[in-house]
Design an enzyme around this catalytic site. Structure first.
Site, PDB file in Angstrom:
ATOM      1  N   GLY C 715       1.170  -0.697   0.030  1.00  0.00           N
ATOM      2  CA  GLY C 715      -0.064  -0.299  -0.064  1.00  0.00           C
ATOM      3  C   GLY C 715       0.954   1.199   0.145  1.00  0.00           C
ATOM      4  O   GLY C 715       1.991   1.300   0.734  1.00  0.00           O
ATOM      5  N   GLU C 718      -1.450   5.642   2.306  1.00  0.00           N
ATOM      6  CA  GLU C 718      -1.715   7.033   3.022  1.00  0.00           C
ATOM      7  C   GLU C 718      -0.501   6.956   4.013  1.00  0.00           C
ATOM      8  O   GLU C 718       0.053   8.673   4.676  1.00  0.00           O
ATOM      9  CB  GLU C 718      -2.121   5.925   4.608  1.00  0.00           C
ATOM     10  CG  GLU C 718      -3.870   5.533   4.001  1.00  0.00           C
ATOM     11  CD  GLU C 718      -4.409   4.718   4.676  1.00  0.00           C
ATOM     12  OE1 GLU C 718      -4.145   3.480   4.546  1.00  0.00           O
ATOM     13  OE2 GLU C 718      -5.108   5.003   5.175  1.00  0.00           O
TER      14      GLU C 718
END
Lengths: 288, 161, 757
Positions: C715, C718
């Site tokens: 990921g 974020e």
């Protein structure tokens, strides 16, 4: 908002008549960049919107009597594209061009900026410094009134209910004159001025300041003409002593509030900083 | 209800519709003409997602009343593509990945085109200030600015002055 | 580059930068967002909101509104039927259904200005607005509390009579605004402080900030006479919207079809519902489709910002700069209902560093603010602001380079985090080394400027995802994703499928399915989609490859072991067979004769997401007379595993950095004395505009592809919002000459600090 009547008169007389007939239920619209926001937020609920942009003379810039007459509804973008105006009054043009985004510039006008009667209006200190005069017309005829006499308090103006601001008259520009407007905002664009300062200066051949007007915005219920600040500069070459006197006069004139955009203490400090910086830019522009 | 007949030209096509006296041009475009490419991000002229060009001037359609459009020429994102060809700005936005969610993209494209129509060779700083009224929360503007600069270069080659 | 995944150098599509499959719709205005749907007979819904920060609702009289011509339905909290309530997994943590319902339409009390109290559906926006004015709500105004420290104080007005602090024993005798106390740690903290060569400490605070997506919340709901209903909406999870609507309105899941519209940004803020159950309740009452779109003011007043935080931190270290212990207390605003990300703040605070002795205490505190929602790395940026500022102090005290001290203390594979996980596939130190070698860091700081450095961490998650791969009769492929595409994920899904299938990217299209057209998936959040849904896509594509090989083997009458899939075609490796390769197109066109349609759907619970690490450098200058800060150069480095579509990975870094710079410099919720929000507009909630920022350089560190993902992806969304707060503040602090501990670093605050000195 669909219940609103939209009128677009093509003469001043027609507009004055419509304004009188509406008896307080009408709002004049130039660029609409403040009015539409207020209508959407429910802070303005006019029954009639009178769009003044189709009235001849309200959307243009004319050289007149050695100075300029600027139609009240002329957009910032048009002001910015007028080379002669930009050369004579760069401070006014830069102040007008600081209002909002490119998109807002396509609509927002000097007249709307003044008549929104916000103490933080960017163009107003620049116009006051320039000794600009408003041409207004109502059922009692036409009159002229200095810009600094138009705002009374936030949201309130000295115009009669059926009077319309038609144009601004800018005086002829003597040689060795310059003006400037600066504002402080946290971002680089898109904010309302935390403080604004406009300065217009004229020098003699020796570089001594002959005439000076200093105006500050967002530090009192209306934009202020700080006469003491101008007087501090007249007769000087903008030396440190004169600038310090100007600072003191500006600081004494400031009566700001603390709000989401800035504290009173900060505003007063910055008003002095900006007035000084604007004065030095104005001098440079004057070629003194 | 004070609805008025409004005749205008949208993306080169004459259009007539009934609009409210207090209705914004944006609402008219979206709700009456179903041109939903112009977006409402704020309704107060701060985000630029509703940018359109009216008689050659870039404006926020949320800050203009529908009846003001009478007799004017309006250009929206829906008219930017030429036939089945994307405008170089549209293509550069895609090639640079200058969009993530894509919501602000129509406004950014309309505003960018207005810039390049006026100034075919803008500096990075000029692009950034011209587009300051077009908020984008996804990209940090880096790829947007690069796309506009590259589209400008491409257009200059296509149409030498 | 060496790794255990499908080798980087052999990849043909992954790592390239193709145009995204949904791109043309987005640059031509054709993409349909939540507010763009028009249905026949559709009504306009509007919501009446509390003008008070805290008030008991004595009575809601809707009779006059109902009597107004054109009004078709009026709803209040009484129209919800949450039954037993329970919890729904919301992507970044479980969410209590009763509280979500009471946030959508107040039950008994208005808990913040803008809290929804009633709703109408009418035949025009004007009538809906008029009807709102006709709804009479009688309030008993109660004392309010906004500030987190004041909300904790003994005499504070209590928001919920049934809220007793959990995490403390014995259970408190009285209700309070402290919903949860979280404690975590390890080792001997007092001992380590007693033995420390050097310590630093500080008290830090950050303001509540909004996600700031440009698209306001919007939905259309249409309730059918037999109960079968359709909801079109912009959200980060169509399945989450379905679950919450079903629970709040006591409907079976299978009666609700949620069609994900294009979503105009979310950043975590669209991992809950505000409008959908209301629109559905109104539609249920009148039988017509209802559309509700928030205004920007409503977005600020009533949709989730993230917590403001107050933090105390102490670090102990050796003379050489090794951090030996840390103690930290974090108090996070939850808004009107419990659920701040303070536990995530505790978990992430020191996740970049190997610290033997740790003591972290977190408090989840309710107050009369809108309920917080997830915002990009929820809970982490505030904690990192305090930690990275304290480390900066430590580096200064010891005369160490800020990157060197982070390398010295940085986590490496095999180490244990405070929350029990073992660090793996971590390139934190390599990333810092690359950042140090970058031209930005190697360039001396310009006169009058300062340079700040800070790091950040995010877990990244996996979880439940579904995906399908359909081979079309002409050999093209459609990938069906189960996750709303918030930043270009359709591009990476299509690319991964194309890579597995050996097809050029132009042959693969990707769509996002509604809740009836694909298996369940968790929301788009937690930086999980490219990892988890991407893994499902890869597995579905691999199953298609196996099927294609089987069909080729049958055609050639050879063993499947002698069939290889190369460059989009089956190749026979049996030397006894003299056959030409069978292309995807050839196999697809004959599918009816080889077993029927070629398609595969895979549903998984993806495990093995690897954490992400980032570090940023910020150069800035300050106008010493006004306190205004200008960011002049910015570089963001991140350990990304492997970038599937590097442009969109860079975009995540750049966008996160920009949001973080806004958080650091100008963004904040400003409340007046009556507990009402003073700056609910883009004019006065100051997000960065194009002219506020420089270009944002990026360094994608790909030295450690995630071995648990087919292409090594981690990921990436974020992490990049975590470092900027301290990167900016560390630079500002240098120029000011003292530690800046409160965000935002507004001109007035910076000027005051410079003058105080």
């Amino acid at each position: 908002m669909s219940g609103v009547d939209y009128l677009s008169p093509t003469t001043i007389a027609e507009a004055v008549k419509a304004l009188g007939q509406a008896g307080g239920g009408a709002r004049l619209m130039a660029g609409g960049t403040d009015l539409l926001v207020q209508m959407r937020g429910g802070r303005a609920k006019p029954q009639t919107v009178i769009d003044i942009k189709r009235i001849p003379g309200l959307m243009d810039i004319r050289a007149e009597g050695g100075g300029f007459v600027i139609g009240a509804a002329t957009s910032g973008a048009v002001l910015g594209e007028h080379a002669a105006l930009r050369k004579a009054w760069p401070g006014i043009v830069e102040a007008a061009n600081l209002i909002g985004s490119t998109q807002v510039q396509g609509r927002a006008s000097l007249g709307g900026n003044l008549c929104n009667a916000s103490p933080a209006a960017d163009s107003v200190p620049a116009l006051i410094a320039a000794a600009a005069v408003c041409i207004v017309e109502g059922s009692n005829g036409r009159r002229e009134i200095p810009v600094e006499k138009v705002q009374i308090s936030p949201g309130k103006m000295s115009l009669a209910p059926d009077e319309i601001l038609i144009a601004f008259r800018l005086p002829p520009r003597p040689a060795k004159s310059g003006d400037a407007y600066l504002r402080l905002i946290p971002r680089t664009e898109m904010d309302i001025a935390v403080v604004g300062a406009g300065v217009s200066l004229t020098f003699d051949a020796s570089g001594t300041c002959m005439a000076a007007r200093v105006s500050v915005g967002a530090v009192a219920p209306t934009a202020l003409l700080v006469e003491g600040a101008g007087m501090a500069l007249v007769g000087s070459k903008l030396d440190e002593g004169a600038l310090a006197k100007m600072d003191a006069a500006v600081a004494a004139a400031c009566k700001p509030i603390s709000d989401k955009r800035g504290t009173a203490e900060y505003r007063t400090k910055i008003a002095c900083v900006l007035a000084r910086r604007a004065a030095l830019i104005a001098r440079e522009r004057a070629g003194a | 209800m004070s609805r008025v007949r409004i005749s205008t030209i949208v993306n080169g096509e004459p259009v007539e519709f009934l609009g409210g006296g207090g209705q914004s041009l944006l609402d008219a475009l979206r709700d009456e003409l179903r041109l939903t490419g112009s977006k409402e991000g704020c309704g107060t002229g701060d985000c630029g997602a509703c940018s359109v060009v009216v008689d050659g001037r870039l404006v926020c359609s949320c800050l203009m009343l529908a009846p003001e459009a009478e007799g004017k020429r309006i250009e929206t994102i829906e008219g930017m593509q030429e036939g089945s060809e994307l405008h170089p700005l549209q293509r550069q936005f895609l090639e640079h990945a200058a969009l993530q969610c894509g919501f602000c993209t129509p406004g950014l494209l309309v505003a960018s085109k207005a810039l390049l129509d006026r100034n075919p060779d803008p500096s990075e700083t000029e692009v950034r200030y011209w587009l300051a009224g077009n908020m984008c929360r996804c990209t940090g503007y880096d790829k947007v600015v690069r796309a506009v600069l590259d589209a400008a270069a491409e257009l200059r080659q296509e149409r030498p002055r | 580059m060496s790794d255990g995944n499908q080798g980087g150098s052999k990849l043909k599509v992954v790592g390239q930068r193709p145009v995204r499959p949904d791109g043309v719709d987005k640059v031509t205005g054709r993409a349909m967002f939540g507010a763009d749907f028009h249905l026949p007979g559709m009504l306009t819904g509007r919501i009446k909101r509390s003008p008070h920060a805290h008030a008991r609702i004595i009575r809601i009289d809707t009779s006059a509104a109902e009597a107004l011509a054109g009004v078709k339905a009026v709803a209040t909290g009484a129209d919800f039927d949450t039954g037993a309530g329970g919890e729904v997994e919301a992507g970044e943590g479980a969410t209590a259904v009763k509280e979500v319902a009471a946030n959508c339409l107040a039950m008994g009390k208005a808990l913040y200005q803008g809290h929804a109290v009633a709703a109408v559906a009418a035949t025009s926006p004007e009538i809906a607005a008029e009807a709102l004015d006709l709804i009479e709500v009688t309030y008993e105004v109660l004392p309010h509390v906004i500030d987190v420290e004041e909300a904790i104080a003994a005499n504070a007005p209590v928001l919920h009579d049934d809220l007793f602090t959990t995490g403390v024993t014995p259970k408190p005798a009285k209700p309070s605004n402290v919903a949860v106390k979280t404690v975590m740690g390890r080792g001997d903290v007092p001992g380590a402080f007693a033995a420390a060569d050097v310590t630093v400490e500080g008290h830090y605070s950050t303001a509540a900030v909004h996600q700031g997506y440009i698209e306001p919340h919007a939905c259309v709901a249409s309730f059918g006479a037999d109960g079968q209903s359709v909801v079109w909406c912009s959200s980060q999870g169509q399945f989450l919207v379905r679950a919450l609507c079903a629970k709040i309105l006591n409907m079976p899941l299978s009666d609700i079809k949620v069609i994900p519209a294009e979503i105009g940004g979310g950043f975590g803020g669209k991992t809950t519902v505000y409008l959908e159950p209301v629109a559905l309740a109104l539609s249920r009452k009148c039988g017509r489709p209802v559309k509700i779109v928030m205004s920007r003011e409503e977005v600020f007043l009533a949709s989730g910002p993230t917590s403001g935080a107050v933090m105390d931190i102490k670090l102990a270290a050796t003379e050489a700069g090794k951090i030996t212990a840390a103690e930290m207390t974090l108090k996070y605003q939850a808004g009107a209902f419990p659920g701040s990300p303070v536990h995530l703040g505790c978990m992430t605070a020191f996740a970049c560093y190997d610290v033997e002795n740790l003591a972290l205490t977190g408090y989840d505190v309710v107050s009369n603010r809108p309920k917080v929602a997830a915002y990009r790395a929820p809970g982490a940026p505030m904690a990192a602001f305090a930690v990275e500022s304290a480390i900066d102090d430590l580096a200064k005290k010891l005369g160490m380079d800020p990157i060197d001290i982070r390398i010295l203390n940085g986590v490496r594979d095999g180490m244990k985090t405070v929350y029990g996980a073992t660090v793996r596939s971590c390139a934190f130190v390599e990333m810092l080394e690359q950042l140090k070698a970058h031209p930005h860091y190697q360039t001396p700081v310009a006169a009058g400027q300062a340079r700040g450095v800070a790091a950040g961490f995010w877990f990244n998650i996996g979880g439940e995802s579904s995906a399908a791969v359909h081979v079309d009769e002409d050999g093209g492929v459609t990938v069906v994703s189960s996750n709303p595409d918030i930043g270009g994920s359709r591009a990476s899904m299509a690319m991964m499928a194309a890579e597995v299938l050996g097809l050029p990217i132009e042959k693969v299209r990707c769509t996002v399915a509604d809740t009836t057209s694909i298996g369940f998936s968790g929301s788009t959040g937690g930086s999980r989609v490219t990892f988890a849904t991407g893994m499902a896509v890869c597995q579905a594509a691999e199953k298609v490859v196996v099927d294609l090989k089987r069909r080729a083997a049958a055609t050639w009458e050879c063993d499947i072991a002698n069939v290889e899939w190369r460059d989009g075609a089956a190749v026979c490796t049996d030397p006894a067979k003299d056959v030409k390769p069978l292309s995807m197109k050839a196999l697809a066109s004959k599918s009816a004769k080889t077993g029927g349609p070629i398609a595969s759907e895979v549903s998984i619970n993806a495990q093995g997401a690897a954490a992400g690490y980032g570090a940023h450098i910020c150069d800035l200058q300050i106008d010493r007379e006004t306190g205004r800060t200008t960011v002049v150069r910015y570089t963001a480095a991140q350990d990304v595993g492997r970038a599937i579509h590097p442009s969109y990975v860079e975009g995540q870094l750049q966008g996160g950095a920009a949001q973080g710079v806004g958080w650091a410099l100008n963004e904040e919720y400003v409340y007046g004395p009556k507990g009402t929000l003073d700056n609910a507009s883009f004019l006065d909630y100051r997000m960065p505009v194009a002219s506020d920022l420089p270009m944002i350089d990026t360094i994608l560190v790909e030295t450690k592809p995630n071995p648990r993902h087919p292409f090594g992806a981690k990921g990436v969304g974020e992490v990049p919002i975590v470092p900027p707060l301290a990167a900016v503040a560390n630079a500002v602090s240098q120029i000011v000459g003292k530690r800046m501990t409160s965000l935002p670093l507004s001109p007035a605050r910076v000027l005051a600090a410079m003058e105080e000195k």
